[in-house]
Design an enzyme around this catalytic site. Structure first.
Site, short mmCIF file in Angstrom:
data_model
loop_
_atom_site.label_atom_id
_atom_site.label_comp_id
_atom_site.label_asym_id
_atom_site.label_seq_id
_atom_site.Cartn_x
_atom_site.Cartn_y
_atom_site.Cartn_z
CB VAL A 140 7.26 13.87 8.60
CG1 VAL A 140 7.62 12.59 7.87
CG2 VAL A 140 8.48 14.76 8.72
CG LEU A 155 28.57 28.41 4.65
CD1 LEU A 155 29.56 28.70 3.54
CD2 LEU A 155 29.33 28.11 5.94
CG ASN A 205 18.86 16.75 9.97
OD1 ASN A 205 18.84 17.05 8.78
ND2 ASN A 205 17.77 16.51 10.65
CB CYS A 249 15.01 18.65 12.11
SG CYS A 249 13.49 17.92 11.46
N1 NAD Z 1 9.34 18.45 10.70
C1 NAD Z 1 10.33 18.23 9.86
O1 NAD Z 1 10.79 19.12 9.14
C2 NAD Z 1 10.94 16.87 9.76
C3 NAD Z 1 11.76 16.56 8.66
C4 NAD Z 1 12.31 15.29 8.57
C5 NAD Z 1 12.08 14.37 9.57
N2 NAD Z 1 11.32 14.71 10.65
C6 NAD Z 1 11.08 13.69 11.67
O2 NAD Z 1 9.80 13.10 11.44
C7 NAD Z 1 9.16 12.80 12.69
C8 NAD Z 1 7.85 13.54 12.79
O3 NAD Z 1 8.10 14.91 12.77
P1 NAD Z 1 6.92 15.97 12.60
O4 NAD Z 1 7.56 17.31 12.48
O5 NAD Z 1 5.99 15.51 11.54
O6 NAD Z 1 6.23 15.82 14.02
P2 NAD Z 1 4.77 16.32 14.46
O7 NAD Z 1 4.83 16.50 15.91
O8 NAD Z 1 4.33 17.43 13.58
O9 NAD Z 1 3.84 15.05 14.11
C9 NAD Z 1 3.83 13.88 14.82
C10 NAD Z 1 2.40 13.38 14.82
O10 NAD Z 1 2.40 12.07 15.37
C11 NAD Z 1 1.24 11.92 16.18
N3 NAD Z 1 1.45 10.79 17.10
C12 NAD Z 1 2.24 10.74 18.19
N4 NAD Z 1 2.17 9.52 18.76
C13 NAD Z 1 1.32 8.79 17.99
C14 NAD Z 1 0.82 7.46 18.05
N5 NAD Z 1 1.22 6.64 19.02
N6 NAD Z 1 -0.04 7.05 17.11
C15 NAD Z 1 -0.44 7.88 16.13
N7 NAD Z 1 -0.01 9.16 16.02
C16 NAD Z 1 0.86 9.60 16.93
C17 NAD Z 1 1.11 13.27 16.85
O11 NAD Z 1 -0.20 13.46 17.34
C18 NAD Z 1 1.47 14.21 15.71
O12 NAD Z 1 0.34 14.61 14.96
C19 NAD Z 1 10.18 13.18 13.76
O13 NAD Z 1 10.95 12.06 14.08
C20 NAD Z 1 11.04 14.23 13.07
O14 NAD Z 1 12.32 14.29 13.62
C21 NAD Z 1 10.73 15.93 10.76
#
Ligand code: NAD
Length: 449
Positions: A11, A269, A227, A279
């Site tokens: 994200v 579906l 979701n 997610c």
């Molecule tokens: N992946 C998806 O398709 C998607 C879609 C919509 C929403 N989300 C939401 O977005 C959020 C992130 O998801 P993601 O898939 O990108 O996760 P991810 O694990 O790919 O990325 C998270 C990043 O945050 C970093 N991080 C963790 N703690 C940290 C800190 N204290 N300071 C700085 N960096 C830090 C990690 O090192 C990692 O690189 C989640 O809440 C997820 O539910 C994800």
């Protein structure tokens, strides 16, 4: 505008890259120093179509910067997007410790007023806690913070397209000024003032995205409610598939006809192995947990979760029925990522399938166009192959777990010539039984006679 992105995962990187492409100046940081080193060196640590191109352009135009120093990134932006992970705790509740850590960093490092935006998926009422945390961690006489929620709806695999061409942008705010700031940030996206690599700069005309201004609590709820509804739809289709198997109907015929009703819609579906990824499983659990905490029993979501978990058992029933004994059989898992076009294996059904196969003593071989590197770290005992035909050589069975294009297009006549036994169990209802049987395969899938 100068923006900060904290957390450079799926994200964070897509948000940072696309907002930089939209003309903003974006400062990104992450606790993972190795990841920042890679990004500074021009490498992209995740597989996501078009992301490398968007990042490369933004870098060339000096619109995006990466730093391991959180303080530097925090001070650089007027607006801070929190994009860190919110994984499930053991009881299913969302683990918000990374958000809390980031709040403390922002409060102590900021030297000018900031708008802090939750882009990570968080349970409703997190915004309220974030406001309190920023105040509690601020030194006496510290700077002023506003908080907003801007849930992200991108899908891995089409994340860049989804960010540039959203169907809605939801901003949960506490005041009009914050809504205006977010409007400014997203104006180039809404007005399509960016270079779109998906359509090579020639985006098809379409209805503009809705820019929805809500309360913070509503915005947080919208993400979980969306979701969970999609997860519910998938589980619904899967129960229909089970029913079809019992009464000799075809789930594809049933769901296709259902989906033509615009009130239902055809997406989500598809029967099969169910949903995985970072997610749906965790957001469903967090939503169930949040509902229980505020005294609402969201029974249908618990059922959706139960149905999804049962998919693996149903798949194993099929494997046992076809193979009888699993021990010492060479079984090939086609697909490791939780869905095609991503290297993300978090909560992927294939992982649970591999774990069970290994437990039963199978010789497990696996292939995936992008996710082998990540799977190797989890299952070193599995034998990995880049080429599906190599993987299938001498196999007693092939299990389709992720419907990558490369697997949809396998020439089963060619593969069958080297397999020890022509057996395919299709966890994604991709192949046609008749065609497979004509090639001499034993074939099974979900919900099709
Ligand atoms: N992946 C998806 O398709 C998607 C879609 C919509 C929403 N989300 C939401 O977005 C959020 C992130 O998801 P993601 O898939 O990108 O996760 P991810 O694990 O790919 O990325 C998270 C990043 O945050 C970093 N991080 C963790 N703690 C940290 C800190 N204290 N300071 C700085 N960096 C830090 C990690 O090192 C990692 O690189 C989640 O809440 C997820 O539910 C994800």
């Amino acid at each position: 505008m100068r923006l900060t992105v904290i957390g450079c995962g799926y994200v964070g990187l897509v948000t940072g890259a696309c907002l930089a492409a939209a003309g903003h100046e974006v400062y990104c940081t992450d606790v993972d120093r190795k990841r920042i080193d890679q990004l500074q060196a021009g490498q992209v640590p995740i597989y996501e179509e078009h992301l490398a191109e968007v990042l490369e352009r933004a870098r060339a135009e000096r619109k995006i910067f990466f730093t391991a120093e959180a303080s530097e990134a925090i001070r650089a932006g007027e607006v801070i997007f929190i994009c860190v992970g919110t994984p499930p705790r053991e009881n299913g509740e969302a683990d918000l410790s990374a958000i809390d850590r980031v709040a403390r960093q922002i409060a102590t490092e900021a030297r000018s007023p900031k708008l802090v935006i939750e882009k990570s998926t968080v349970p409703a009422l997190t915004g309220v806690q974030l406001v309190k945390a920023l105040a509690a961690y601020s030194p006496p006489g510290g700077v002023k913070f506003s908080v907003a929620s801007n849930p992200e709806f991108l899908r891995e695999g089409t994340a860049v397209e989804d960010f540039f061409h959203p169907d809605r942008i939801v901003v949960g705010v506490g005041d009009g000024a914050t809504a205006s700031t977010l409007g400014e940030i997203y104006r180039p996206i809404l007005e399509r003032r960016f270079y779109c690599p998906v359509h090579a700069g020639l985006c098809p005309a379409g209805p503009p995205a809705e820019f929805l201004v809500t309360t913070i609590n509503s915005a947080e709820l919208i993400k979980h409610a969306s979701n969970s509804f999609l997860a519910l739809k998938i589980s619904y289709a899967n129960v229909i598939a089970d029913l079809c198997e019992r009464i000799g109907a075809d789930v594809e015929e049933v769901t296709r006809a259902m989906g033509l009703d615009p009130r239902i819609g055809k997406e989500f579906l598809r029967a099969g192995l169910g949903f995985g990824g970072f997610c749906f499983p965790k957001d469903l659990q967090a939503f169930i947990h949040l509902s229980a905490r505020v005294g609402v029993d969201f029974e249908i979501l618990k059922a959706a979760e139960r149905v999804n978990k049962q998919r693996i058992d149903r798949f194993f029933e099929k494997i046992h029925k076809a193979l009888w004994v699993i021990k010492d059989k060479k079984i090939v898992v086609l697909g490791l990522a939780f869905k095609p076009d991503t290297d993300d294996i978090r909560f992927a059904p294939a992982l649970e399938i591999i774990r069970k196969l290994l437990e039963e003593g199978a010789a497990v071989h696996a292939t995936d166009p992008q996710a082998i590197g990540k799977a190797k770290l989890l299952f070193p005992a599995v034998c990995y192959h880049e080429d599906p035909y190599e993987a299938l050589r001498g196999a007693d069975a092939a299990l389709l777990c992720t419907e990558w294009k490369a697997f949809r297009e396998i020439d089963w006549e060619r593969a069958g010539q080297t397999m020890a036994r022509r057996l395919v169990i299709d966890g994604r209802d991709v192949y046609q039984r008749k065609a497979m049987q004509q090639l001499g395969f034993d074939y099974d899938s979900f919900g099709r006679p």
